[in-house]
Write a protein that holds these residues in place. Structure first.
Motif, short mmCIF file in Angstrom:
data_model
loop_
_atom_site.label_atom_id
_atom_site.label_comp_id
_atom_site.label_asym_id
_atom_site.label_seq_id
_atom_site.Cartn_x
_atom_site.Cartn_y
_atom_site.Cartn_z
N ALA A 117 0.84 -1.21 0.00
CA ALA A 117 0.00 0.00 0.00
C ALA A 117 0.87 1.25 0.00
CB ALA A 117 -0.93 -0.01 1.21
N PHE A 118 1.96 1.22 0.75
CA PHE A 118 2.90 2.34 0.81
C PHE A 118 3.47 2.62 -0.58
CE2 PHE A 118 7.42 3.58 1.51
CZ PHE A 118 7.22 4.80 2.13
N LEU A 119 3.91 1.58 -1.27
CA LEU A 119 4.48 1.74 -2.61
C LEU A 119 3.43 2.20 -3.61
CD1 LEU A 119 6.87 -1.34 -2.63
CD2 LEU A 119 7.51 1.08 -2.44
N ARG A 120 2.21 1.67 -3.49
CA ARG A 120 1.12 2.11 -4.38
C ARG A 120 0.83 3.59 -4.19
NH1 ARG A 120 -1.30 -2.67 -2.95
NH2 ARG A 120 -2.68 -1.62 -1.49
N ASP A 121 0.86 4.04 -2.93
CA ASP A 121 0.61 5.45 -2.67
C ASP A 121 1.73 6.32 -3.26
OD1 ASP A 121 -1.23 7.37 -1.27
OD2 ASP A 121 0.69 7.93 -0.36
N LEU A 122 2.97 5.88 -3.11
CA LEU A 122 4.08 6.61 -3.71
C LEU A 122 3.95 6.66 -5.23
CD1 LEU A 122 7.16 5.45 -1.60
CD2 LEU A 122 6.13 7.73 -1.65
N ASP A 123 3.40 5.62 -5.82
CA ASP A 123 3.24 5.57 -7.27
C ASP A 123 2.20 6.56 -7.80
OD1 ASP A 123 5.25 3.90 -8.13
OD2 ASP A 123 4.03 2.08 -8.01
N LYS A 124 1.51 7.24 -6.90
CA LYS A 124 0.57 8.28 -7.32
C LYS A 124 1.31 9.55 -7.72
CE LYS A 124 -3.16 6.63 -4.36
NZ LYS A 124 -3.96 6.95 -3.15
N ALA A 125 2.60 9.62 -7.41
CA ALA A 125 3.41 10.79 -7.75
C ALA A 125 4.59 10.35 -8.61
CB ALA A 125 3.91 11.46 -6.48
N THR A 126 5.12 11.30 -9.35
CA THR A 126 6.27 11.03 -10.20
C THR A 126 7.46 11.87 -9.75
OG1 THR A 126 5.83 12.79 -11.78
CG2 THR A 126 4.74 10.65 -12.19
#
Length: 138
Positions: A117-126
């Motif tokens: 979930a942490f990595l998915r949330d980070l993937d919302k930004a570039t």
């Protein structure tokens, strides 16, 4: 969750590089800017090159350049690459560490889920979203 200094400095270097994506950055320049040993910076740069996030070139006019456009590079991908040898807890390592309750533990699945979930949330930004401001020439 706590990220390693390896990842912290890797993100800082990429933030600087994203401010001028066409430019090559020397190891010495980045090491000086972030007050980091050249040796440590080189290890981080090697990991980023292995992950095809940067391209490096030796010699005059060489240095490191982004291999991916900042707007196409998700933060989760970067963190996952830089943290690849650092499991959240010992039992999540490839050899399962020295866990005496392996097979009975109910927290491992929750930790894996939280990490994903942490990595998915980070993937919302570039990388473009966190690029440092372009520096004015001195």
């Amino acid at each position: 969750m706590r990220l390693t200094s390896f990842t912290d400095y890797g993100l800082r270097m990429l933030m600087r590089m994203a401010s001028e994506p066409q430019r090559a950055f020397s190891s010495g320049e980045l090491a000086d800017e972030f007050n980091l040993s050249r040796n440590h910076l080189t290890k981080i740069m090697q990991r980023l090159a292995q992950g095809q996030i940067v391209r490096t070139q030796r010699g005059a006019g060489g240095g490191a350049r982004l291999a991916v456009k900042p707007r196409e590079l998700k933060l989760g991908r970067i963190v996952q690459l830089l943290e690849q040898d650092q499991p959240l807890v010992e039992c999540l390592s490839a050899d399962r560490g020295n866990c005496t309750i392996d097979g009975q533990c109910r927290v491992k699945a929750r930790l894996r889920s939280a990490e994903a979930a942490f990595l998915r949330d980070l993937d919302k930004a570039t990388l473009a979203d966190i690029a440092l401001p372009t520096r004015a020439p001195a």
